[in-house]
Design a protein around this motif. Structure first.
Motif, mmCIF file in Angstrom:
data_model
loop_
_atom_site.group_PDB
_atom_site.id
_atom_site.type_symbol
_atom_site.label_atom_id
_atom_site.label_comp_id
_atom_site.label_asym_id
_atom_site.label_seq_id
_atom_site.Cartn_x
_atom_site.Cartn_y
_atom_site.Cartn_z
ATOM 1 N N LYS A 1 0.871 -1.333 0.076
ATOM 2 C CA LYS A 1 -0.003 -0.054 0.006
ATOM 3 C C LYS A 1 1.023 1.234 0.027
ATOM 4 O O LYS A 1 0.515 2.417 -0.663
ATOM 5 N N TYR B 1 2.061 1.625 -3.373
ATOM 6 C CA TYR B 1 1.018 2.445 -4.269
ATOM 7 C C TYR B 1 0.890 3.719 -3.981
ATOM 8 O O TYR B 1 1.162 4.659 -5.008
ATOM 9 N N TRP B 2 1.327 4.258 -2.837
ATOM 10 C CA TRP B 2 0.881 5.794 -2.550
ATOM 11 C C TRP B 2 2.143 6.434 -2.974
ATOM 12 O O TRP B 2 2.246 7.567 -3.497
ATOM 13 N N CYS C 1 1.620 1.378 -10.456
ATOM 14 C CA CYS C 1 1.066 1.522 -8.912
ATOM 15 C C CYS C 1 -0.328 0.773 -8.561
ATOM 16 O O CYS C 1 -0.571 0.142 -7.491
ATOM 17 N N GLN C 2 -0.957 0.436 -9.916
ATOM 18 C CA GLN C 2 -2.258 -0.361 -9.780
ATOM 19 C C GLN C 2 -1.971 -1.854 -9.441
ATOM 20 O O GLN C 2 -2.433 -2.528 -8.764
ATOM 21 N N ASN D 1 -1.390 -1.972 -5.810
ATOM 22 C CA ASN D 1 -2.785 -1.623 -4.887
ATOM 23 C C ASN D 1 -3.396 -3.058 -4.987
ATOM 24 O O ASN D 1 -3.811 -3.407 -3.916
ATOM 25 N N ARG D 2 -3.233 -3.681 -6.177
ATOM 26 C CA ARG D 2 -4.029 -5.222 -6.005
ATOM 27 C C ARG D 2 -3.321 -6.148 -5.248
ATOM 28 O O ARG D 2 -3.812 -6.887 -4.579
ATOM 29 N N ASP E 1 -4.310 -5.609 -1.864
ATOM 30 C CA ASP E 1 -5.838 -5.986 -1.781
ATOM 31 C C ASP E 1 -5.807 -7.609 -1.352
ATOM 32 O O ASP E 1 -6.563 -7.988 -0.682
ATOM 33 N N THR F 1 -1.305 6.614 3.343
ATOM 34 C CA THR F 1 -1.351 4.818 3.833
ATOM 35 C C THR F 1 -2.000 4.526 5.082
ATOM 36 O O THR F 1 -2.699 3.502 5.096
ATOM 37 N N SER G 1 -5.675 4.655 4.348
ATOM 38 C CA SER G 1 -6.137 3.277 3.683
ATOM 39 C C SER G 1 -6.016 1.945 4.751
ATOM 40 O O SER G 1 -6.960 1.186 4.801
#
Ligand SMILES: [Fe+2]
Ligand SMILES: [Fe+2]
Length: 351
Positions: free
Chosen positions: A169, A172-173, A201-202, A205-206, A209, A271, A274
């Motif tokens: 995460k 990602y940020w 960055c996606q 992010n995945r 997740d 972060t 999130s």
């Protein structure tokens, strides 16, 4: 024309310190027996996303790379090399861990193994792309040597989940913040790799997740006082490590028009926010005391770096470092003791 491959030099890995990207290993047997069935639906849905492979065609070097980077002065060149090397090492460390996990869990825990396999595919692409970028500066990292020569840090599976969730995460940020900044201020986009960060960055992010879904399948890791202590601990470790690392490299951030401390605080705040969707407690990072104490750690860390640069014998250096290390630990304990923000009340999903 771009670098002649035959002239590439192999870069020796930078000397390891507490703040260099680390390589991890875990208890594979415990991981094999992890029962994730209580949240398998969400995990399967994320695997479907991985399977689509949105970034399959993304990491292709375009014509913009085909120019000489000798226009960079020596300082900028070494800042870029360090940035690329550290990023490549971090991505490669993710690849190795996920690859080993997918290999070991294949038979006993195929769902989890599949997730790790997709993520290792992505991290290999990220590391490869960064290593290719190093070749623009006539260098390459010997990833095979790195695999064998690095020390591996052992983490219990539950700690792997907290730590990797957060590092994905925060990754990602970091990438999206740099991308958005350079989108608004294109005069600072002095090297083409940054334009790849939006889709890149996606992936992170995945990955985050996926770990969130695995953590949700283990409610004991997200409920009760013990989980709160660990969540706070990992949030602080990840934030403090990044802050100490980046403030040492403020010149790099300045070269792309960013103030390292402001950039880091933005990434930390986002972060942390999130993480509040998953963790029962987060840190009060907007309390001015949080940054004040982190800055005290930075001052002490600067002294450690200065001691390392002296010509003293190594045991003298160690003695000289003790008061500064104690100061850092004390300030980190003060941050840890600050009242956290209970985030459980904001959860909109019941699991
Ligand atoms: Fe990555
Ligand atoms: Fe990742």
């Amino acid at each position: 024309m771009n670098t002649n491959i035959s002239k590439l030099d192999t870069k020796n890995p930078t000397q390891e310190t507490l703040l260099t990207p680390r390589f991890y290993t875990t208890d594979f047997d415990e991981m094999k027996n992890l029962d994730i069935s209580s949240n398998s639906e969400e995990i399967v849905a994320i695997l479907e996303e991985f399977r689509v492979d949105y970034n399959k065609q993304h990491f292709v070097r375009d014509n913009e790379f085909l120019q000489s980077w000798s226009k960079f002065d020596d300082k900028t060149t070494s800042l870029f090399i360090e940035f690329l090397e550290r990023s490549c090492t971090a991505e490669f460390s993710g690849f190795l861990l996920y690859k080993e996990l997918s290999r070991n869990l294949k038979k006993e825990n195929p769902l989890l193994a599949e997730g790790f396999s997709f993520m290792s595919r992505d991290e290999a692409r990220h590391a490869g792309f960064l290593n290719k970028a190093m070749s623009d500066f006539n260098l390459t990292l010997d990833l095979g040597f790195l695999t064998k020569s690095r020390k591996y840090t052992f983490f219990e599976p539950k700690f792997i989940f907290y730590a990797t969730y957060l590092s994905e995460k925060i990754g990602y940020w970091r990438y999206i913040t740099i991308y958005r900044h350079l989108e608004k201020n294109p005069q600072f986009r002095i090297y083409p790799i940054f334009k790849f960060f939006e889709s890149w960055c996606q992936d992170e992010n995945r990955h985050g997740d996926f770990f969130a879904a695995v953590l949700k399948s283990q409610p004991n890791l997200l409920r009760g006082w013990e989980s709160k202590l660990w969540c706070k601990f990992f949030l602080l470790s990840v934030f403090a490590t990044m802050y100490l690392n980046d403030t040492q490299r403020s010149d790099f951030y300045a070269s792309i028009g960013l103030d390292a401390k402001k950039f880091d605080m933005h990434v930390i705040i986002q972060t942390n926010k999130s993480s509040g969707k998953l963790f029962p407690i987060i840190l009060d990072v907007q309390n001015p005391l949080f940054k004040e104490l982190l800055d005290k750690c930075v001052i002490n860390n600067d002294c450690l770096v200065a001691i390392d640069k002296t010509q003293q014998l190594s045991f003298i250096k160690t003695l000289m470092k003790i008061p500064y290390i104690l100061n850092i630990v004390m300030n980190l304990i003060r941050i840890y003791s600050m009242k956290g923000i209970e985030s459980q009340k904001d959860w909109n999903i019941i699991y």
